[in-house]
Design a protein around this motif. Structure first.
Motif, short mmCIF file in Angstrom:
data_model
loop_
_atom_site.label_atom_id
_atom_site.label_comp_id
_atom_site.label_asym_id
_atom_site.label_seq_id
_atom_site.Cartn_x
_atom_site.Cartn_y
_atom_site.Cartn_z
N ARG B 29 0.80 -1.22 0.00
CA ARG B 29 0.00 0.00 0.00
C ARG B 29 0.84 1.28 0.00
NH1 ARG B 29 -5.00 0.82 3.48
NH2 ARG B 29 -3.41 1.33 5.01
N VAL B 30 0.37 2.23 -0.79
CA VAL B 30 0.99 3.54 -0.88
C VAL B 30 0.77 4.33 0.42
CG1 VAL B 30 0.92 5.72 -2.17
CG2 VAL B 30 0.53 3.55 -3.36
N GLU B 31 -0.34 4.05 1.09
CA GLU B 31 -0.73 4.82 2.28
C GLU B 31 0.16 4.52 3.49
OE1 GLU B 31 -2.62 2.87 0.51
OE2 GLU B 31 -4.32 4.02 -0.25
N ASP B 32 0.79 3.34 3.49
CA ASP B 32 1.32 2.81 4.74
C ASP B 32 2.49 3.57 5.39
OD1 ASP B 32 -0.60 0.92 4.71
OD2 ASP B 32 0.70 -0.78 4.24
N PRO B 33 3.50 3.99 4.62
CA PRO B 33 4.69 4.50 5.32
C PRO B 33 4.38 5.59 6.34
CG PRO B 33 5.20 4.11 3.02
CD PRO B 33 3.71 3.90 3.16
N ARG B 34 3.58 6.58 5.98
CA ARG B 34 3.37 7.66 6.95
C ARG B 34 2.56 7.19 8.14
NH1 ARG B 34 -0.35 8.54 2.83
NH2 ARG B 34 -2.26 9.73 3.22
N LEU B 35 1.66 6.23 7.89
CA LEU B 35 0.86 5.73 9.00
C LEU B 35 1.72 4.91 9.96
CD1 LEU B 35 -2.31 4.48 7.04
CD2 LEU B 35 -1.83 6.77 7.92
N PRO B 537 3.98 2.91 -10.53
CA PRO B 537 3.24 3.55 -9.45
C PRO B 537 4.12 4.42 -8.55
CG PRO B 537 2.65 1.23 -9.60
CD PRO B 537 3.77 1.46 -10.57
N ALA B 538 5.40 4.11 -8.49
CA ALA B 538 6.29 4.92 -7.66
C ALA B 538 6.44 6.34 -8.20
CB ALA B 538 7.67 4.25 -7.56
N ASP B 539 6.08 6.55 -9.45
CA ASP B 539 6.16 7.89 -10.05
C ASP B 539 4.87 8.67 -9.93
OD1 ASP B 539 8.81 7.65 -10.80
OD2 ASP B 539 8.30 6.65 -12.68
N ILE B 540 3.95 8.18 -9.10
CA ILE B 540 2.65 8.84 -8.95
C ILE B 540 2.51 9.38 -7.54
CG2 ILE B 540 0.14 8.52 -9.10
CD1 ILE B 540 0.69 6.10 -10.95
N GLU B 541 2.12 10.62 -7.43
CA GLU B 541 1.88 11.22 -6.11
C GLU B 541 0.37 11.46 -5.97
OE1 GLU B 541 4.43 11.57 -4.12
OE2 GLU B 541 3.22 12.36 -2.47
N ILE B 542 -0.15 11.16 -4.78
CA ILE B 542 -1.61 11.26 -4.61
C ILE B 542 -1.94 12.22 -3.48
CG2 ILE B 542 -3.73 9.93 -4.27
CD1 ILE B 542 -2.46 8.03 -6.01
N THR B 543 -2.84 13.13 -3.74
CA THR B 543 -3.31 14.03 -2.69
C THR B 543 -4.83 14.07 -2.70
OG1 THR B 543 -3.10 15.86 -4.22
CG2 THR B 543 -1.27 15.55 -2.68
N TYR B 544 -5.37 14.77 -1.70
CA TYR B 544 -6.81 14.86 -1.56
C TYR B 544 -7.23 16.32 -1.67
CZ TYR B 544 -6.20 10.18 0.38
OH TYR B 544 -5.87 8.86 0.56
N SER B 545 -8.30 16.58 -2.37
CA SER B 545 -8.75 17.97 -2.49
C SER B 545 -9.62 18.34 -1.30
CB SER B 545 -9.57 18.15 -3.77
OG SER B 545 -10.89 17.69 -3.57
N ASP B 546 -9.75 19.63 -1.10
CA ASP B 546 -10.76 20.15 -0.17
C ASP B 546 -11.99 20.53 -0.99
OD1 ASP B 546 -9.95 22.40 -1.52
OD2 ASP B 546 -8.82 23.23 0.17
N THR B 547 -12.98 21.12 -0.36
CA THR B 547 -14.16 21.47 -1.16
C THR B 547 -13.91 22.65 -2.08
OG1 THR B 547 -15.07 22.70 0.72
CG2 THR B 547 -15.91 20.49 0.37
N ASP B 548 -12.96 23.51 -1.74
CA ASP B 548 -12.63 24.63 -2.64
C ASP B 548 -12.20 24.10 -4.01
OD1 ASP B 548 -13.19 26.51 -0.75
OD2 ASP B 548 -11.11 27.17 -0.44
N GLN B 549 -11.42 23.06 -4.00
CA GLN B 549 -10.88 22.51 -5.25
C GLN B 549 -11.69 21.32 -5.75
OE1 GLN B 549 -8.35 24.25 -6.30
NE2 GLN B 549 -8.21 25.37 -4.36
N GLY B 550 -12.69 20.92 -5.00
CA GLY B 550 -13.27 19.61 -5.22
C GLY B 550 -14.15 19.48 -6.44
N LEU B 551 -14.13 18.30 -7.01
CA LEU B 551 -15.07 17.93 -8.06
C LEU B 551 -16.18 17.11 -7.42
CD1 LEU B 551 -12.57 16.64 -10.77
CD2 LEU B 551 -13.72 18.86 -10.72
N ASN B 552 -17.31 17.10 -8.07
CA ASN B 552 -18.45 16.35 -7.56
C ASN B 552 -18.06 14.89 -7.31
OD1 ASN B 552 -20.97 15.47 -6.87
ND2 ASN B 552 -21.94 15.93 -8.83
#
Ligand code: FES
Ligand code: FES
Lengths: 157, 820
Positions: B29-35, B537-552
Motif C-alpha cells: 500500500r501507498v498509504e502505509d509509510p506515513r501511518l 506507481p512509484a512515479d505517482i503522487e496522490i493528494t486529496y482535495s478540499d471542497t474549494d478545489q473539489g469535483l463532484n
C-alpha cells in the motif's frame, strides 16, 4: 491546581515540564510534545492505540499520569525507527498488510516490538495471547499476527 | 419483464483482460509509510495556533423537557471562552442537514427538549479540554422528564407526551408504507408452504478506533469557515453544512483529514463539524472538538439498523421459492439523517441470490429515545441478507431437504444475467454455483461433518453454517429517497471525480476528491493510473482535495470507491493519453493511428526506435507551445479532470411498479463457519471459517482480502457480542468498550480461509466490483446457521442476534426445559 514539575526522557531526549498533575501521559505526548503518532481510541484502557514503551515495557499511556514518570524513559512510535527510515517491525506491517486505517497501528507496532524482544521466534499462539489488550477494528487481526511474526524474525536478523 | 424496468446499454470502455500489469497485483500500500511511523495526520493531530478545545454536556435523560439551564458558574471558570446552549446555537445556526422528507428537525444542541441520552445540551470552548470538561460539570440543568420510548413496537402507538417530534403529528411513526413488486398475492395463493418467522436484528455500530472530530476556524474578514474533519461526502453535499451555519456555500471550505476507520460511520458527519464551527465563530479562534468514546457511542451519527421483522416466505413443495413478504419495524432513534435510505438499500438485494418472483415490504420507521441511525457496513442490506438466509434455512428444514441443495436449486443461473429482481434492481453478473463450490472446497465440509458426528457422540456440539449472500456495490442516490412519501431531496447523481496531471518531468499527480477513511484509495488510484499510462506507481503522487478545489464526488461508502475511482481515472487518463498521442504524432511526423503507448513511451508501431518517453512528451507539452499545431485543444500542459458517473442506474417507475436500477454492481459471497458451542457456558468457538467472495475483477487481492477478513470479524461482533442496549428508562447500558464488546483477538478466528471467484461486471471499467462490506454481510447469517446446526440435537432456533454466552445459555436452558 498546583502545577508539578517532572523530568523524563522521550525517545532519548530529556524533557522537563511543569504540568497540571492530572495530565495524562498520552495528552502530554500529543499536546505538549506534538508526538501525535500515539493515538487515543477508547479513553478506558481497552484499545491499546495509546501504547508506548515505558522503561522498555509496553504501557497504555491513557492510563498513566505524566507526573508518575519522574526519571522514566518513554519511547513512542516516532522513536523506534533507525536512521534508515523504518524499524523492521514497521516494515513487516507494510509487507504483510498489517494495517488498514492505521489508527491502531502505532500501538500494535509497539506491542510487536515488545513481543519480539521477549520471545525468541514467537509462535502465532504467543502473539495472539500477547495482543489481547490491543483492539483493531479493521483487519480481523490475521495480518497483524503475521506482521509481528515476520517483524520478530527480521529483528533477530 | 417490463414490470421490472429496462437495462441500459453498458458504457464500459475497458474490458477485463488477462494481460494487465498493475490491476490484479497485491501491490503494497501507498498509504502505509506515513501511518507506520506515526506521521499520518488524523483530525486529532491537527493543531492550529490559538486553537481552543471543546467539550459537550450531554443529556442524562432519554426524554425530557429542558426547563432551565444556568451556565454562569461554567462561564466564570478561568480558561473558559464560551458556553453555548441550544437557545444560543439556534440564534446562529439552522437545524442539521437531513435527507428525510418530511424532515425531522435536529438541532446541533438540544433546545427545548432532549430526545436521547447523550444528546448535546450545552457546549463549552476553553483553553484546553480539561478545562472544558470541568466547565461542563458546572452547568446546571433542570429537566422535566417525559415518557421514554424505547421499544420499537410500542413506538407504533405512542401519543401525547411520548411523541418525540410533536410538530410532525401525534405519532412516533416517521414513515409507514407498503411497497409491493410483482404478483405477491397470486404467488402466496399458489404456494404449498409458507415459512413464517419473527426476527430481531440488534442495534450495533461501526465503532472505528477513531471517533469523529473537527477543527474549525472562522476568518472574520472573509466571513469564511474552514473545517478540517474526518468526514466523507464533503465534495458531494458538504455545502449543506454551510447552509446549517447560515453562510453561503462558497464561504465554507471542508478539508479532509485521514480517518481512523469508518465502516460507514463517517459517511456524512454533521453534528461535530457544525458544533466546532459555531464555537469557533463565537470565540474568534480555531476550535477543536474531538468526540471521546462516550460522546461517540451515545450521540454519534451511526448506530445502525435496529429491526424487527415479521417475515413470510412462500414456496412450492418441490422447493421452488415463490415470494417474500416482510413487515419491518425499524427503530431509527430520535432523528432521521439519511431518511430511510437503509430500506432503499435493502430493496437492492432482498431476494438474495435466488429466483423469487415477487416481494412485498411493509415498513414502519419509528422514532424512539435513542441515538439516531446512520451507516454501518451493509447500510440495511446486511439485515436483508440475514432474513432471507434464515428463511431459506428454515424452509429447507421444513421440507426436510439439505440447506445447500435448496440454495442451489433456487440460484439465479449464470446464463440469466443481467437479471432484474422484482424490486427493479439489476444484478449485473454472477456465478453463485461457482462461489459455493469453491467455498465447499475450502471448508472441507466432509471432514467437518465427520467431526460433527463424532463430537455429538461425545456430547459435544459442533455446527456448520452456510450462507450464500449478495454483496451489492456502488449505490445510486435514489436509494435515499425512493421510500419517501413527500418530495424532498431527489438526486439521481452519485459520481466520483479525479484530477490527473503529468508534470513537465513526467511525474504524475492525482488529486482524489474523496477521503481516506481506512481503505486504500491511494493504492487503487496508483495501480489504475499506472495501468492506464504504463508508468510505475512509484512515479505517482496522490493528494486529496478540499471542497474549494473539489469535483463532484460521492466518496467511499456503499462499496463504491474502487469501481468509481477506477472509472474516473480511466476517463482522465484517456484524455491525457490522447493528448500525448497527438503531440507525439506531430513531433514524430507519424499518423496518430500508428502510435501506441507502451512501457512509459509512445511508440510508432513496428518501429522500435521511433519513440518518445512520457517525460519527453510532458516537457514538450508544457514548454514548447510553438512547436505544436495551432489547435485550441493543445493547451500547454498535460492534465485532465474527469467526473465518472455511476455506471448504470435508472429512475424508479413513476407508478412504483419497480424502483429502477440503483445498486447493480452485484458481488456475491459464501461463508461457511464451523463452530463449537459449549452448552455449559454458552461460548462459541470457531473451529474453521471459509469465505469466498466474487467482487468481479480484483484490483488488489491483498487489500480485498483485508476487507473480507476485517468485515467478517465485524460480522462476528454483530452476531455474537455487539449491541447498543437501552434499558427501559432509555439508558444506554453499553456506552463504553467495557460493555460494547467489539471482538478482540481472542474472539476472532485464528484463520479465515479466503478464496475468490472473479465474474467481471459488464458495466464497470475492467469489470471491477466493490468489496468493502461483504464480510459483515455474509458473516451473521452463516454464524447463526452454524450455531443452530450445533444445537440441533437440542432443538434451538436462532432468530435474533447478538448471541453472547448469556443469551445462548438462556436459549439452551429453555430448550433443555422443553425436552425435560
Ligand atoms: S486510548 Fe488507551 S487503551 Fe484506548
Ligand atoms: S487498522 Fe484500523 S483499527 Fe487497526
Amino acid at each position: 491546581m498546583a502545577q508539578v514539575s517532572v523530568s523524563f526522557t522521550v525517545n532519548g531526549r530529556e524533557v522537563t515540564a511543569t504540568v497540571d498533575p492530572r495530565t495524562l501521559l498520552v495528552h502530554f505526548l500529543r499536546e505538549e510534545l506534538k508526538l501525535t503518532g500515539t493515538h487515543v481510541g477508547c479513553d478506558t484502557s481497552q484499545c491499546g492505540a495509546c501504547t508506548v514503551h515505558l522503561d522498555g515495557r509496553p504501557a497504555k499511556s491513557c492510563a498513566l499520569l505524566a507526573v508518575q514518570l519522574e526519571g522514566c524513559a518513554i519511547t513512542t512510535i516516532e522513536g523506534v525507527a533507525g536512521a534508515d527510515g523504518m524499524h523492521p517491525m514497521q516494515s513487516a506491517f507494510k509487507e504483510h498488510h498489517g494495517l488498514q486505517c492505521g489508527f491502531c497501528t502505532p500501538g500494535m507496532v509497539m506491542m510487536g516490538i515488545d513481543i519480539a524482544s521477549r520471545h525468541d521466534a514467537p509462535s502465532e499462539e504467543t502473539i495472539r495471547s500477547e495482543l489481547e489488550g490491543n483492539l483493531c477494528r479493521c483487519t480481523g487481526y490475521h495480518n497483524i499476527v503475521r506482521s509481528i511474526a515476520a517483524g520478530a524474525q527480521s529483528m533477530r536478523g | 419483464m417490463s414490470d421490472r424496468g429496462h437495462i441500459p446499454e453498458s458504457r464500459q470502455r475497458e474490458a477485463p483482460r488477462a494481460d494487465l500489469k498493475w490491476i490484479g497485483r497485491s501491490m503494497k500500500r501507498v498509504e502505509d509509510p506515513r501511518l507506520l511511523v506515526g506521521k499520518g495526520i488524523y483530525t486529532d493531530d491537527v493543531n492550529l495556533p490559538e486553537m481552543a478545545h471543546a467539550a459537550v454536556l450531554r443529556s442524562p435523560h432519554a426524554h425530557a423537557r429542558i426547563v432551565s439551564i444556568d451556565v454562569s458558574r461554567a462561564a466564570a471558570l478561568p480558561g473558559v471562552l464560551c458556553v453555548m446552549t441550544g437557545a444560543d446555537a439556534a440564534k446562529v445556526c439552522d437545524p442539521l442537514p437531513t435527507w428525510a422528507s418530511p424532515p425531522v428537525l435536529q438541532p446541533v444542541i438540544a433546545d427545548d427538549r432532549v430526545r436521547h441520552v447523550g444528546e448535546a445540551v450545552a457546549a463549552v470552548a476553553a483553553e484546553d479540554r480539561y478545562i472544558a470538561e470541568d466547565a461542563c460539570e458546572l452547568i446546571e440543568v433542570e429537566y422535566e422528564p417525559l415518557p421514554p420510548v424505547v421499544d420499537p413496537e410500542e413506538a407504533l402507538t405512542s401519543t401525547g407526551d411520548a411523541v418525540l417530534h410533536p410538530e410532525r403529528g401525534d405519532t412516533n411513526i416517521a414513515l409507514e408504507r407498503t411497497l409491493s413488486f410483482g404478483p405477491v398475492e397470486e404467488d402466496f395463493a399458489a404456494a404449498d408452504l409458507v415459512i413464517e418467522r419473527r426476527f430481531r436484528w440488534p442495534r450495533s455500530g461501526g465503532q472505528p478506533l477513531e471517533t469523529v472530530g473537527a477543527v474549525a476556524s472562522f476568518d472574520e474578514g472573509a466571513g469564511r469557515f474552514t473545517i478540517q474533519c474526518n468526514t466523507s461526502m464533503y465534495n458531494y453535499c458538504g455545502w449543506m453544512i454551510a447552509s446549517t451555519l447560515r453562510v453561503a456555500p462558497h464561504k465554507l471550505n471542508i478539508v479532509p483529514t485521514l480517518a481512523g476507520g469508518s465502516f460507514g460511520s463517517k459517511m456524512f458527519v454533521h453534528k461535530v463539524p457544525v458544533l466546532a464551527a459555531v464555537l469557533a465563530r463565537a470565540v474568534g479562534r480555531p476550535v477543536k472538538f474531538m468526540e471521546d468514546r462516550i460522546d461517540n457511542t451515545t450521540s454519534c451519527d451511526n448506530h445502525a439498523s435496529d429491526r424487527v421483522y415479521y417475515a413470510k416466505l412462500a414456496l412450492k413443495r418441490d422447493g421452488t421459492l415463490l415470494s417474500l413478504k416482510t413487515r419491518i419495524i425499524d427503530d431509527y432513534g430520535a432523528f432521521l439523517q439519511f431518511g430511510v435510505g437503509q430500506h432503499g438499500n435493502a430493496l437492492s438485494q432482498c431476494v438474495g441470490p435466488y429466483r423469487i418472483n415477487s416481494v412485498e415490504v411493509d415498513l414502519a420507521a419509528v422514532l424512539t429515545n435513542k441515538c439516531q441511525q446512520g451507516a454501518y457496513r451493509g447500510f440495511g442490506s446486511e439485515v436483508a441478507n440475514f432474513v432471507i438466509e434464515r428463511l431459506v434455512d428454515a424452509a429447507a428444514d421444513e421440507l426436510g431437504v439439505d440447506r445447500i441443495a435448496l440454495r442451489r436449486q433456487n440460484f439465479i443461473r449464470p446464463d440469466q444475467f443481467p437479471y432484474l429482481i422484482p424490486t427493479g434492481n439489476m444484478y449485473d453478473s454472477g456465478n453463485y454455483q461457482a462461489v459455493l463450490d469453491e467455498t465447499l472446497k475450502l471448508a472441507d465440509l466432509e471432514h467437518w461433518r465427520a467431526q460433527q458426528t463424532e463430537a455429538r457422540k461425545a456430547g459435544r456440539y459442533i455446527g456448520i453454517g452456510v450462507a450464500t449472500c449478495q454483496e451489492r456495490s456502488v449505490f445510486s442516490a435514489t436509494e435515499f429517497w425512493m421510500w419517501n412519501l413527500e418530495q424532498g431531496v431527489e438526486w439521481t447523481s452519485s459520481p466520483d471525480g479525479v484530477s490527473v496531471k503529468i508534470d513537465p518531468t513526467g511525474k504524475a499527480f492525482v488529486t482524489l476528491h474523496s477521503p481516506f477513511w481506512g481503505n486504500s484509495p491511494e493504492t487503487v488510484a496508483a495501480q489504475v493510473l499506472a495501468e492506464q499510462l504504463t508508468i510505475d506507481p512509484a512515479d505517482i503522487e496522490i493528494t486529496y482535495s478540499d471542497t474549494d478545489q473539489g469535483l463532484n464526488s460521492t466518496g467511499p461508502g456503499g462499496s463504491r470507491f474502487t469501481v468509481m475511482v477506477t472509472g474516473a481515472i480511466v476517463g482522465a487518463a484517456s484524455q491525457i493519453r490522447e493528448k500525448m498521442l497527438r503531440i507525439a504524432a506531430h513531433l514524430m511526423e507519424a499518423d496518430v493511428r500508428d502510435l501506441a503507448l507502451e512501457d512509459g513511451a509512445v511508440h510508432v508501431k513496428g518501429v522500435p526506435d521511433m519513440k518518445m518517453s512520457i517525460a519527453e512528451l510532458a516537457d514538450k507539452a508544457h514548454y514548447y507551445r510553438l512547436s505544436m499545431p495551432d489547435d485550441l485543444d493543445l493547451t500547454s500542459g498535460l492534465d485532465a479532470t474527469y467526473v465518472y458517473d455511476h455506471p448504470v442506474t435508472t429512475l424508479p417507475d413513476p407508478d412504483e411498479r419497480h424502483m429502477g436500477i440503483f445498486y447493480p454492481i452485484m458481488g456475491h459471497s459464501c461463508h461457511i463457519p464451523v463452530v463449537e458451542v459449549d452448552v455449559e457456558t454458552g461460548q462459541v468457538h470457531f473451529l474453521h471459517y471459509a469465505a469466498v467472495h466474487d467482487c468481479g475483477t480484483m484490483v488488489n487481492p491483498m487489500t480485498l482480502e483485508g476487507h473480507i477478513r476485517g468485515g467478517t470479524v465485524n460480522g462476528i461482533g454483530t452476531a455474537l457480542f455487539e449491541e447498543f442496549a437501552y434499558d427501559e428508562a432509555g439508558q444506554l447500558t453499553t456506552a463504553l468498550w467495557t460493555d460494547y464488546l467489539i471482538p478482540t483477538i481472542k474472539e476472532a478466528p485464528a484463520d479465515i480461509v479466503v478464496g475468490h471467484v472473479e465474474t467481471p461486471s459488464p458495466f464497470t471499467e475492467y469489470g471491477v466490483k466493490g468489496g468493502g462490506e461483504g464480510g459483515r454481510m455474509g458473516g451473521p447469517p452463516a454464524i447463526a446457521a452454524a450455531i443452530e446446526d450445533a444445537l440441533k440435537p437440542l432443538g434451538v432456533t436462532i432468530d435474533s442476534l447478538p448471541l453472547p454466552p448469556s443469551r445462548l445459555r438462556a436459549l439452551i436452558r429453555k430448550a433443555q426445559g422443553r425436552a425435560a
